[in-house]
Design an enzyme around this catalytic site. Structure first.
Site, short mmCIF file in Angstrom:
data_model
loop_
_atom_site.label_atom_id
_atom_site.label_comp_id
_atom_site.label_asym_id
_atom_site.label_seq_id
_atom_site.Cartn_x
_atom_site.Cartn_y
_atom_site.Cartn_z
CG ASP A 185 29.60 6.39 -18.00
OD1 ASP A 185 29.59 7.13 -17.00
OD2 ASP A 185 29.02 6.65 -19.07
CG ASP A 186 30.85 1.31 -19.49
OD1 ASP A 186 29.72 1.83 -19.42
OD2 ASP A 186 31.48 1.21 -20.56
CG HIS A 212 26.16 3.37 -17.72
ND1 HIS A 212 25.74 4.37 -18.54
CD2 HIS A 212 27.12 2.70 -18.42
CE1 HIS A 212 26.41 4.32 -19.69
NE2 HIS A 212 27.25 3.31 -19.64
CG HIS A 218 26.54 -0.80 -21.48
ND1 HIS A 218 26.71 -0.56 -22.83
CD2 HIS A 218 27.15 0.21 -20.85
CE1 HIS A 218 27.41 0.55 -22.97
NE2 HIS A 218 27.70 1.05 -21.79
CG HIS A 274 34.42 4.34 -19.96
ND1 HIS A 274 34.80 5.40 -20.74
CD2 HIS A 274 33.11 4.10 -20.24
CE1 HIS A 274 33.76 5.79 -21.48
NE2 HIS A 274 32.73 5.02 -21.20
#
Ligand code: NI
Length: 291
Positions: free
Chosen positions: A95-96, A145, A149, A244
């Site tokens: 993620d991210d 995602h 965020h 991540h």
């Protein structure tokens, strides 16, 4: 004589007043100079704080929340295909990103001929479009995602739609045609309304079963310990592992993690492949990977 004396007295009075005014003006001048000198420093420090606040990525741990009741979806948009692999399966998810270390991770995955799933942030895709292109070319799955965020449950419906659409647009553009069908809401926060919006966009919600806490423990051994030694959450057959790719320590840990799992006869699959091994159909708006 009288006039001269009177004149002298008047001059003395005026001179006395002038001296007082000079002192007052001097004090005002010094105060003004002082304030002018201090002001830029105050602005700079404010700017530094702002940059620091933006630069530090915040990752919210999964929410302890009630699971939303299942939404009835009549038709599956995504027909699943059984993966060609068998035995113990694991899906590594990131993620991210993408970020500065993602290409190094892609190198390690390519060296071992392994597929993973990247839940990218639309805003980061715009910074690293070539990396996202490479993800697709190397056969990895690309999920959303969101764009920025933000916690979806705090946004209006239109803002949620915009977060989803903008991300899908930049992924499509960077990869030359990939349309994501999976979304992982930031922090794990979602509602029935968000599920319905995801369903409209043809997307399923995907969470995780193993959290290595790499966002908190920026330490290779701590990440590996969570992945292999955690009583409740260690990697096992069918795990979806969340990590991540924006941390260098994560990339270091993943490399060793993969080699240990390969020695233990695991096969690495994308999230869609893993779900295909568990479900007949993957339904838009449905929630997967929560344990
Ligand atoms: Ni995140």
């Amino acid at each position: 004589m009288y006039d001269i004396e009177k004149g002298i007295v008047t001059i003395k009075k005026v001179f006395g007043r002038t001296k007082r005014w000079c002192i007052i003006l001097l004090v005002i001048l010094l105060v003004v100079i002082g304030v002018t000198q201090l002001e830029p420093a105050a602005h700079d420090s404010g700017a530094d704080n702002q940059v620091a606040a933006i630069a530090v990525p915040t990752v919210i741990p999964p929410a302890e929340q009630e699971l939303a009741p299942s939404i009835q979806m009549d038709e599956a948009v995504t027909e699943t295909e059984r993966p060609a692999v068998s035995g113990k399966l694991v899906a590594l998810t990131f993620d991210d990103g993408p970020g500065p270390y993602t290409d190094k991770l892609l190198d390690e995955l390519a060296d071992r001929n392994i597929s993973a799933t990247f839940f990218v942030l639309g805003s980061c895709v715009e910074w690293f479009p070539d990396t996202v292109r490479r993800m697709a070319d190397d056969g990895h799955e690309i999920g959303s995602h969101t764009y920025s965020h933000r916690t979806l449950t705090k946004l209006t419906s239109d803002e949620v739609r915009s977060e989803i659409q903008k991300t899908n647009d930049v992924i499509f553009s960077a990869t030359g045609g990939v349309v994501p069908t999976l979304i992982r809401p930031p922090g794990g926060y979602y509602s029935n309304e968000i599920r319905e919006i995801c369903a409209e966009a043809g997307m399923s919600l995907v969470f995780w079963s193993v959290d290595t806490q790499d966002w908190k423990n920026r330490d290779k051994d701590a990440i590996l310990s969570m992945a292999f030694d955690s009583e409740m959450y260690h990697i096992k057959d069918g795990s979806i592992v969340i990590m991540h790719d924006i941390y260098e320590t994560t990339v270091e840990a993943v490399t060793e993690m993969i080699d240990r799992l390969l020695e233990d006869d695991y096969s690495f699959v994308t999230v869609s492949e893993l779900l295909a091994s568990q479900y007949e159909q993957i339904l838009p708006g449905e929630v997967y990977g929560r344990t």
